[in-house]
Write a protein that holds these residues in place. Structure first.
Motif, PDB file in Angstrom:
ATOM      1  N   ARG A  18      12.879  -2.787   2.940  1.00  0.00           N
ATOM      2  CA  ARG A  18      11.500  -2.817   2.461  1.00  0.00           C
ATOM      3  C   ARG A  18      10.916  -1.406   2.368  1.00  0.00           C
ATOM      4  N   LEU A  19      11.272  -0.545   3.286  1.00  0.00           N
ATOM      5  CA  LEU A  19      10.820   0.844   3.207  1.00  0.00           C
ATOM      6  C   LEU A  19      11.388   1.533   1.968  1.00  0.00           C
ATOM      7  N   LEU A  20      12.666   1.348   1.732  1.00  0.00           N
ATOM      8  CA  LEU A  20      13.294   1.975   0.570  1.00  0.00           C
ATOM      9  C   LEU A  20      12.734   1.403  -0.731  1.00  0.00           C
ATOM     10  N   GLU A  21      12.509   0.105  -0.766  1.00  0.00           N
ATOM     11  CA  GLU A  21      11.921  -0.516  -1.961  1.00  0.00           C
ATOM     12  C   GLU A  21      10.526   0.034  -2.239  1.00  0.00           C
ATOM     13  N   ALA A  22       9.794   0.357  -1.178  1.00  0.00           N
ATOM     14  CA  ALA A  22       8.442   0.903  -1.330  1.00  0.00           C
ATOM     15  C   ALA A  22       8.451   2.367  -1.752  1.00  0.00           C
ATOM     16  N   GLY A  23       9.619   3.000  -1.674  1.00  0.00           N
ATOM     17  CA  GLY A  23       9.714   4.400  -2.056  1.00  0.00           C
ATOM     18  C   GLY A  23       9.499   5.381  -0.927  1.00  0.00           C
ATOM     19  N   ALA A  77       0.831  -1.207   0.000  1.00  0.00           N
ATOM     20  CA  ALA A  77       0.000   0.000   0.000  1.00  0.00           C
ATOM     21  C   ALA A  77       0.864   1.255   0.000  1.00  0.00           C
ATOM     22  N   VAL A  78       1.918   1.236   0.799  1.00  0.00           N
ATOM     23  CA  VAL A  78       2.834   2.378   0.831  1.00  0.00           C
ATOM     24  C   VAL A  78       3.466   2.581  -0.539  1.00  0.00           C
ATOM     25  N   ALA A  79       3.846   1.489  -1.201  1.00  0.00           N
ATOM     26  CA  ALA A  79       4.470   1.588  -2.519  1.00  0.00           C
ATOM     27  C   ALA A  79       3.513   2.203  -3.535  1.00  0.00           C
ATOM     28  N   ARG A  80       2.232   1.820  -3.480  1.00  0.00           N
ATOM     29  CA  ARG A  80       1.258   2.398  -4.412  1.00  0.00           C
ATOM     30  C   ARG A  80       1.100   3.901  -4.172  1.00  0.00           C
ATOM     31  N   ILE A  81       1.089   4.283  -2.913  1.00  0.00           N
ATOM     32  CA  ILE A  81       0.964   5.709  -2.571  1.00  0.00           C
ATOM     33  C   ILE A  81       2.187   6.479  -3.042  1.00  0.00           C
ATOM     34  N   ALA A  82       3.384   5.956  -2.754  1.00  0.00           N
ATOM     35  CA  ALA A  82       4.618   6.652  -3.126  1.00  0.00           C
ATOM     36  C   ALA A  82       4.756   6.786  -4.638  1.00  0.00           C
ATOM     37  N   ARG A  83       4.316   5.767  -5.377  1.00  0.00           N
ATOM     38  CA  ARG A  83       4.393   5.824  -6.844  1.00  0.00           C
ATOM     39  C   ARG A  83       3.431   6.846  -7.430  1.00  0.00           C
ATOM     40  N   ALA A  84       2.370   7.140  -6.712  1.00  0.00           N
ATOM     41  CA  ALA A  84       1.306   7.981  -7.258  1.00  0.00           C
ATOM     42  C   ALA A  84       1.612   9.472  -7.197  1.00  0.00           C
ATOM     43  N   VAL A  85       2.614   9.866  -6.408  1.00  0.00           N
ATOM     44  CA  VAL A  85       2.874  11.292  -6.204  1.00  0.00           C
ATOM     45  C   VAL A  85       4.356  11.604  -6.361  1.00  0.00           C
ATOM     46  N   ASP A  86       4.637  12.887  -6.538  1.00  0.00           N
ATOM     47  CA  ASP A  86       6.020  13.345  -6.688  1.00  0.00           C
ATOM     48  C   ASP A  86       6.574  13.983  -5.427  1.00  0.00           C
ATOM     49  N   VAL A  87       5.812  13.937  -4.328  1.00  0.00           N
ATOM     50  CA  VAL A  87       6.278  14.521  -3.069  1.00  0.00           C
ATOM     51  C   VAL A  87       6.751  13.398  -2.145  1.00  0.00           C
ATOM     52  N   PRO A  88       7.601  13.716  -1.163  1.00  0.00           N
ATOM     53  CA  PRO A  88       8.079  12.683  -0.237  1.00  0.00           C
ATOM     54  C   PRO A  88       6.940  12.052   0.554  1.00  0.00           C
ATOM     55  N   VAL A  89       7.057  10.754   0.787  1.00  0.00           N
ATOM     56  CA  VAL A  89       6.056  10.009   1.549  1.00  0.00           C
ATOM     57  C   VAL A  89       6.739   9.282   2.698  1.00  0.00           C
ATOM     58  N   SER A  90       6.247   9.548   3.909  1.00  0.00           N
ATOM     59  CA  SER A  90       6.695   8.806   5.087  1.00  0.00           C
ATOM     60  C   SER A  90       5.640   7.766   5.422  1.00  0.00           C
ATOM     61  N   TYR A 122       6.654  -4.657  12.615  1.00  0.00           N
ATOM     62  CA  TYR A 122       6.216  -6.005  12.213  1.00  0.00           C
ATOM     63  C   TYR A 122       7.198  -7.105  12.595  1.00  0.00           C
ATOM     64  N   GLY A 123       8.032  -6.860  13.578  1.00  0.00           N
ATOM     65  CA  GLY A 123       8.979  -7.887  14.010  1.00  0.00           C
ATOM     66  C   GLY A 123      10.142  -8.102  13.058  1.00  0.00           C
ATOM     67  N   LEU A 124      10.289  -7.222  12.058  1.00  0.00           N
ATOM     68  CA  LEU A 124      11.371  -7.378  11.092  1.00  0.00           C
ATOM     69  C   LEU A 124      12.693  -6.889  11.674  1.00  0.00           C
ATOM     70  N   ALA A 125      13.769  -7.510  11.264  1.00  0.00           N
ATOM     71  CA  ALA A 125      15.097  -7.038  11.652  1.00  0.00           C
ATOM     72  C   ALA A 125      15.350  -5.692  10.983  1.00  0.00           C
ATOM     73  N   PRO A 126      16.146  -4.834  11.614  1.00  0.00           N
ATOM     74  CA  PRO A 126      16.367  -3.491  11.062  1.00  0.00           C
ATOM     75  C   PRO A 126      16.785  -3.474   9.597  1.00  0.00           C
ATOM     76  N   LYS A 127      17.667  -4.377   9.200  1.00  0.00           N
ATOM     77  CA  LYS A 127      18.135  -4.368   7.804  1.00  0.00           C
ATOM     78  C   LYS A 127      16.984  -4.634   6.835  1.00  0.00           C
ATOM     79  N   GLU A 128      16.177  -5.651   7.119  1.00  0.00           N
ATOM     80  CA  GLU A 128      15.053  -5.950   6.233  1.00  0.00           C
ATOM     81  C   GLU A 128      14.018  -4.839   6.269  1.00  0.00           C
TER      82      GLU A 128
END
Length: 243
Positions: free
Chosen positions: A99-104, A69-82, A89-95
């Motif tokens: 995943r955040l960077l991959e989502a944009g 969902a974050v990726a769809r939002i980030a792709r839809a606009v030209d402004v920064p998205v946090s 979600y229990g993910l290790a910091p590296k992952e």
């Protein structure tokens, strides 16, 4: 060339009292475009609002669906998205960073509670420090402080947690649901940007008033998504009557 994260970070700097950074919370690509086209310089997704748009209760969205969902939002606009990614979600910091960077996304919210219970503040600070180490300057980290949501509501305890998180590298702290009357105390005891929640029902201070009390940036949680759903409900009721 200035990166999205650097541009987003710069928006938090040098804010005058009464002029906080107002960040609407899109829950899908269409709402993101509406806010961007209205002229807002950046956006911040609300996990609760995104969950509602996907048919989940707050806190129940699977990580894969939230990042998508974050990726769809980030792709839809030209402004920064946090992105609000709950407690990670229990993910290790590296992952998590990957995943955040991959989502944009250029930034993230990270909560210091899980399942309605506050985490140990030092353990959470260590987690934030790992996220910061992996992300370097590629992500703006907003550390949510849940003392007023899931703790005893003691402002001093909130300040103590905020200090640990900023020392760990958090760019901003977010004492969600903090009463407006304790905002000056929070501002005095907190280094760096301070995020406050604004209500849309007229029961609390406006974004400008929160800025005058010390807020650096304003978000709305699921408020905008709920307002939109209410408006759609009114339209649907009108259609039923006209039919």
């Amino acid at each position: 060339m200035v990166s999205g994260a650097e541009a987003f970070r710069a928006l938090h700097q040098g804010r005058a009292p009464g002029d906080p950074l107002v960040l609407p919370g899109p829950w899908d690509a269409a709402s993101a475009r509406v806010f961007a086209e209205a002229g807002f310089p950046a956006l911040a997704t609300p996990s609760h609002g995104v969950a509602a748009s996907l048919g989940y209760e707050d806190g129940k969205t699977p990580a894969d669906e939230m990042f998508a969902a974050v990726a769809r939002i980030a792709r839809a606009v030209d402004v920064p998205v946090s992105a609000d990614i709950e407690d990670g979600y229990g993910l290790a910091p590296k992952e998590l960073v990957e995943r955040l960077l991959e989502a944009g996304a250029v930034g993230c919210n990270l909560e210091d509670s899980r399942g309605g219970t506050l985490k140990d503040p030092q353990e959470h600070a260590d987690f934030l420090a790992e996220v910061r180490s992996v992300a370097a300057d590629r992500l703006f980290v907003n550390a949510r402080v849940d003392v007023f949501a899931h703790g005893d509501g003691d402002p001093e305890r909130a300040v103590e947690r905020a200090a640990l998180y900023t020392a760990a590298g958090a760019d901003c702290v977010y004492p969600i649901l903090a009463p407006a009357d304790v905002l000056p105390l929070l501002r005095a005891g907190t280094q760096g940007p301070l995020n406050m929640l604004a209500r849309l029902d007229g029961t609390g201070p406006s974004p400008t008033e929160l800025g005058e009390l010390g807020a650096t940036r304003i978000t709305f949680g699921p408020g905008l998504q709920r307002r939109a759903a209410q408006a759609l409900g009114d339209i649907a009721a009108g259609l039923r009557r006209s039919g």
